[in-house]
Every structure is written in structure tokens, then in C-alpha cells.
Design a protein around this motif. Sequence first.
Motif, short mmCIF file in Angstrom:
data_model
loop_
_atom_site.label_atom_id
_atom_site.label_comp_id
_atom_site.label_asym_id
_atom_site.label_seq_id
_atom_site.Cartn_x
_atom_site.Cartn_y
_atom_site.Cartn_z
N MET A 171 -68.48 26.04 1.01
CA MET A 171 -69.88 25.89 0.65
C MET A 171 -70.71 27.05 1.21
O MET A 171 -70.17 27.94 1.87
CB MET A 171 -70.42 24.55 1.17
CG MET A 171 -70.27 24.39 2.67
SD MET A 171 -70.65 22.72 3.24
CE MET A 171 -72.37 22.61 2.82
N GLY A 172 -72.01 27.01 0.94
CA GLY A 172 -72.91 28.06 1.41
C GLY A 172 -72.92 29.23 0.45
O GLY A 172 -72.32 29.20 -0.63
N SER A 173 -73.60 30.27 0.85
CA SER A 173 -73.72 31.46 0.01
C SER A 173 -72.66 32.49 0.38
O SER A 173 -71.99 32.37 1.41
CB SER A 173 -75.11 32.07 0.16
OG SER A 173 -75.35 32.42 1.52
N ILE A 174 -72.53 33.51 -0.47
CA ILE A 174 -71.65 34.63 -0.14
C ILE A 174 -72.35 35.47 0.92
O ILE A 174 -73.44 35.98 0.67
CB ILE A 174 -71.35 35.48 -1.38
CG1 ILE A 174 -70.68 34.64 -2.46
CG2 ILE A 174 -70.47 36.67 -1.01
CD1 ILE A 174 -70.42 35.40 -3.76
N PRO A 175 -71.77 35.60 2.12
CA PRO A 175 -72.46 36.32 3.20
C PRO A 175 -72.72 37.78 2.84
O PRO A 175 -71.84 38.47 2.32
CB PRO A 175 -71.48 36.22 4.38
CG PRO A 175 -70.53 35.14 4.03
CD PRO A 175 -70.45 35.11 2.54
N ASN A 176 -73.92 38.25 3.13
CA ASN A 176 -74.25 39.65 2.87
C ASN A 176 -73.39 40.61 3.66
O ASN A 176 -73.21 41.77 3.28
CB ASN A 176 -75.73 39.91 3.18
CG ASN A 176 -76.65 39.34 2.11
OD1 ASN A 176 -76.30 39.33 0.93
ND2 ASN A 176 -77.81 38.85 2.52
N GLN A 177 -72.84 40.12 4.79
CA GLN A 177 -71.99 40.98 5.61
C GLN A 177 -70.75 41.46 4.84
O GLN A 177 -70.18 42.52 5.16
CB GLN A 177 -71.54 40.24 6.88
CG GLN A 177 -72.64 40.00 7.89
CD GLN A 177 -73.44 38.74 7.63
OE1 GLN A 177 -73.39 38.18 6.52
NE2 GLN A 177 -74.14 38.25 8.64
N LEU A 178 -70.34 40.69 3.82
CA LEU A 178 -69.14 41.07 3.08
C LEU A 178 -69.36 42.31 2.22
O LEU A 178 -68.42 42.81 1.58
CB LEU A 178 -68.67 39.92 2.19
CG LEU A 178 -68.26 38.62 2.90
CD1 LEU A 178 -67.53 37.69 1.94
CD2 LEU A 178 -67.38 38.89 4.13
N SER A 179 -70.57 42.83 2.21
CA SER A 179 -70.84 44.07 1.46
C SER A 179 -70.05 45.25 2.01
O SER A 179 -69.96 46.30 1.35
CB SER A 179 -72.34 44.39 1.49
OG SER A 179 -72.79 44.59 2.82
N SER A 180 -69.47 45.09 3.20
CA SER A 180 -68.66 46.17 3.80
C SER A 180 -67.25 46.25 3.21
O SER A 180 -66.53 47.21 3.49
CB SER A 180 -68.56 45.96 5.32
OG SER A 180 -67.87 44.75 5.61
N THR A 195 -73.22 28.28 -3.23
CA THR A 195 -74.59 28.21 -3.73
C THR A 195 -75.28 29.57 -3.57
O THR A 195 -74.67 30.53 -3.12
CB THR A 195 -75.39 27.13 -2.98
OG1 THR A 195 -75.33 27.40 -1.57
CG2 THR A 195 -74.81 25.74 -3.23
N GLY A 196 -76.57 29.60 -3.91
CA GLY A 196 -77.33 30.84 -3.79
C GLY A 196 -77.17 31.68 -5.03
O GLY A 196 -76.82 31.20 -6.11
N THR A 197 -77.41 32.95 -4.87
CA THR A 197 -77.32 33.89 -6.00
C THR A 197 -76.11 34.79 -5.85
O THR A 197 -75.52 34.90 -4.77
CB THR A 197 -78.59 34.75 -6.07
OG1 THR A 197 -78.72 35.48 -4.84
CG2 THR A 197 -79.83 33.89 -6.28
N ILE A 198 -75.73 35.42 -6.96
CA ILE A 198 -74.66 36.42 -6.91
C ILE A 198 -75.23 37.70 -6.31
O ILE A 198 -76.17 38.26 -6.86
CB ILE A 198 -74.09 36.69 -8.31
CG1 ILE A 198 -73.47 35.41 -8.88
CG2 ILE A 198 -73.05 37.81 -8.26
CD1 ILE A 198 -72.97 35.57 -10.30
N ASN A 217 -71.92 26.67 -7.73
CA ASN A 217 -73.30 26.24 -7.93
C ASN A 217 -74.26 27.42 -7.80
O ASN A 217 -75.36 27.27 -7.27
CB ASN A 217 -73.67 25.13 -6.93
CG ASN A 217 -72.80 23.90 -7.09
OD1 ASN A 217 -72.73 23.32 -8.18
ND2 ASN A 217 -72.12 23.49 -6.03
N PHE A 218 -73.83 28.59 -8.27
CA PHE A 218 -74.69 29.77 -8.21
C PHE A 218 -75.88 29.61 -9.16
O PHE A 218 -75.76 29.01 -10.26
CB PHE A 218 -73.91 31.03 -8.58
CG PHE A 218 -72.88 31.43 -7.56
CD1 PHE A 218 -73.27 31.80 -6.27
CD2 PHE A 218 -71.53 31.43 -7.87
CE1 PHE A 218 -72.32 32.17 -5.32
CE2 PHE A 218 -70.58 31.79 -6.93
CZ PHE A 218 -70.99 32.16 -5.65
N GLN A 219 -77.01 30.14 -8.75
CA GLN A 219 -78.21 30.09 -9.56
C GLN A 219 -78.79 31.50 -9.73
O GLN A 219 -78.28 32.45 -9.15
CB GLN A 219 -79.26 29.18 -8.90
CG GLN A 219 -78.83 27.72 -8.82
CD GLN A 219 -79.89 26.84 -8.18
OE1 GLN A 219 -80.69 27.31 -7.37
NE2 GLN A 219 -79.92 25.56 -8.56
#
Length: 245
Positions: A171-180, A195-198, A217-219
Motif C-alpha cells: 500500500m501507499g504511494s510510490i516513494p519519490n526516493q526511487l527516482s534514483s 495509491t497516489g499519482t504516477i 488505486n492510482f489517481q
Amino acid sequence: MMEHSRTNCKLVLFKFLHGFILLCMSTCLESTTLCNLTLLGNESDRLALLDFKKRITVDPFNAMSSWNHSIHFCSWVGVSCHRSTKRVLMLNLKSKKLVGSIPSSIGNLTYLTGINLSDNNFHGEIPPEMGRLQSLQYLNLSHNSFHGKIPTNLSQCTQLRLLDLKANRIMGSIPNQLSSLLNLKYLWLYGNNLTGTIPPWIGNFSLLSGLHLGRNNFQGSIPNELGHITGLEEFLVHLNDLSVA
């Protein structure tokens, strides 16, 4: 004059032998240190694997029966090691119907390049200590019962080529830290409770070939930035609440 010459020769020979002995001692010490470090590393790997075994509560195929003291851990089922250093490189226990959880000590297998625990019934959270596996290129935890969030520490595994967490309960969003994780070729998060956005930064993954985000459950909208991924061959975002920008 002859006596003086002999004395000089003896002095030069003495200095040469002294230097040679020191070099040999230094080489032996270095070799012993490297050997000790290797042994310590091997013991660390063995203990981490035994800790992993302790977390297995159901093993219908007796896959873990070989994980004992009678044979070297490099010969245990699902374990592959470096030929010379005997450090663990791969843990592959795919489709063994195992029930259990992953201990934090998995982070001590610091030479791991691949983990495949797919198609089992592992539960609990993905330990953040996996972020210590900085040589990891392949992580497949799909088709299990993992819950909780995607660990932000996975951002330290910058060599990852495949991150497959599909068909879990994450659950939760895709962490921004994974941008690395700029070396990713496959990002498969299909079939979770995300959840959250892509994140638009996924468009920076220029090597990406497969992106599976469906059944979550992305929006919001599908980021235009994903159009920058020229090599994208598989793109699944169905069964979300998404719109086109």
C-alpha cells in the motif's frame, strides 16, 4: 681495496635480503588479512541464511532441509555463490510454496546480485535493510502476501534492473526516493493497493522496457513525461482511476 669491496657487497646483499623478508612478511600479512576478511564474510553470509531459514514456518517441499551444517551453504537449495570467494550472489526459492517472512539480516548478504522469492506465501513487510544490497540487480518478490509500503531504502540499490513486486498487498504511494533507480528495465507493481499519482520522474528511466502499474488505486492523470521512454514495450495502467492529461 678488495676487503672494502667485499664489505660493500655484503652490505648490499644484507639490505636486499632484509627488504625481501619485509616484503614477504607484508605480503603474508595482507594475504592473511584478506583471508580473514573472506572467512568473516562467509560466516556473515551463513548466519544470515540460517536466520532466513528460521523465519520459514511452512515448507511442504522440504526445500530448506539442505540448509544444515553437513554441507557448505553454497550447496544449499536456492543458494548460488561466487566461485572463488564463496560469497552468496543469488537467492532463488521461486515456487516452493514457502510461508514465512524476510528477516532484517537479509541486508548482511551484501554481495547479492539477485533475489527471487516469487510465487510463495511470504508475508510481513519488505525489510528496509534490503537497501544495503547495493549490488542487487534483480529483485522479484511477486505473487506473495507482502504488505506495508515500498521501502524508501530501495533507492540505494541503484544497480537494480528489475523490481517486481506485483500481486502482493503493498500500500501507499510510490516513494519519490526511487527516482534514483535509473538502471531499471522492468518496474512491475501490478496488483497491489498502491495509491497516489504516477510519478512523472518515471519518465527519466530511459532504459525502461516494461512498466506494469495496473490493478492499483492510482489517481490523477498519466504523466506526459512517460512519453520520453522511447524503448517502452509494455505499459499497463488499467483498473486504476486515471485520466489522460
